[in-house]
Design an enzyme around this catalytic site. Structure first.
Site, PDB file in Angstrom:
ATOM      1  N   CYS A  70      40.241  35.095  33.409  1.00  0.00           N
ATOM      2  CA  CYS A  70      40.091  36.267  32.546  1.00  0.00           C
ATOM      3  C   CYS A  70      41.450  36.955  32.600  1.00  0.00           C
ATOM      4  O   CYS A  70      42.414  36.364  33.112  1.00  0.00           O
ATOM      5  CB  CYS A  70      38.933  37.168  32.977  1.00  0.00           C
ATOM      6  SG  CYS A  70      39.090  37.915  34.612  1.00  0.00           S
ATOM      7  N   HIS A 103      41.245  25.741  53.671  1.00  0.00           N
ATOM      8  CA  HIS A 103      40.566  26.617  54.629  1.00  0.00           C
ATOM      9  C   HIS A 103      39.218  27.141  54.133  1.00  0.00           C
ATOM     10  O   HIS A 103      38.330  27.405  54.940  1.00  0.00           O
ATOM     11  CB  HIS A 103      41.453  27.820  54.976  1.00  0.00           C
ATOM     12  CG  HIS A 103      42.637  27.444  55.815  1.00  0.00           C
ATOM     13  ND1 HIS A 103      43.488  28.383  56.347  1.00  0.00           N
ATOM     14  CD2 HIS A 103      43.114  26.238  56.206  1.00  0.00           C
ATOM     15  CE1 HIS A 103      44.436  27.772  57.046  1.00  0.00           C
ATOM     16  NE2 HIS A 103      44.239  26.465  56.961  1.00  0.00           N
TER      17      HIS A 103
HETATM   18  C1  RB5 Z   1      39.373  42.062  29.246  1.00  0.00           C
HETATM   19  O1  RB5 Z   1      40.081  43.059  28.587  1.00  0.00           O
HETATM   20  C2  RB5 Z   1      39.607  42.144  30.740  1.00  0.00           C
HETATM   21  O2  RB5 Z   1      38.974  43.267  31.264  1.00  0.00           O
HETATM   22  C3  RB5 Z   1      39.123  40.896  31.419  1.00  0.00           C
HETATM   23  O3  RB5 Z   1      39.783  39.802  30.881  1.00  0.00           O
HETATM   24  C4  RB5 Z   1      39.353  40.801  32.904  1.00  0.00           C
HETATM   25  O4  RB5 Z   1      40.640  41.120  33.267  1.00  0.00           O
HETATM   26  C5  RB5 Z   1      38.350  41.463  33.751  1.00  0.00           C
HETATM   27  O5  RB5 Z   1      38.376  41.428  34.985  1.00  0.00           O
END
Ligand code: RB5
Length: 149
Positions: A70, A103
């Protein structure tokens, strides 16, 4: 060493989409078989919607490995680690990727799609896929992770 005959799982939100595409294309070139859980564009989505199905699969089929992304790597990692048999490691360096396998017997690597170079991300993924758990003194520690008190 991850067996290339098995299916490798990958998933992200929009913040990790471009890096996911880069990693997936390169791993396919290297002969890996990939199951992509999405997302499939840079349109804004909620990361749990894509990470839960991947993490559930790893939770239920213990010999799988996965790659999640993400923007920061945090939300994806937090979601995946809700599953008892999942050990998702957020990695920013090659050493962390190596240690997460050696680990912690990590079965998912989580990457910050908006904060690191794509080439470093691919390097970390390759280290993650080719490094084995050391076992030994780490077995007892890893077993204790899911024993909440
Ligand atoms: C999306 O804007 C962002 O919040 C997501 O990709 C991530 O970083 C969340 O932890």
């Amino acid at each position: 060493m991850f067996d290339k005959r098995k299916i490798l799982l990958i998933g992200s939100d929009h913040g990790g989409f471009e890096m996911k595409k880069f990693i997936k294309e390169n791993l396919i070139k290297d002969g890996y078989k990939i199951k992509d859980f999405g997302t499939n564009s840079t349109a804004s989505v909620d990361y749990p919607d894509f990470i839960h199905p991947l993490a559930k699969s790893i939770n239920d089929n213990k010999n799988e490995l996965g790659i999640i992304l993400c923007g920061s790597g945090n939300g994806a990692q937090m979601t995946a680690n809700k599953y008892k048999n999942v050990r998702a490691a957020l990695c920013w360096t090659e050493e962390q990727a190596e240690l997460s396998r050696k680990h912690n017997n990590a079965n998912i690597i989580s990457l910050p799609g908006r904060f690191i170079d794509f080439k470093l991300a691919l390097k970390m993924v390759k280290i993650f896929l080719t490094t084995d758990f050391e076992g030994g003194r780490h077995i007892q520690r890893v077993n204790k992770i899911s024993q909440i008190r």
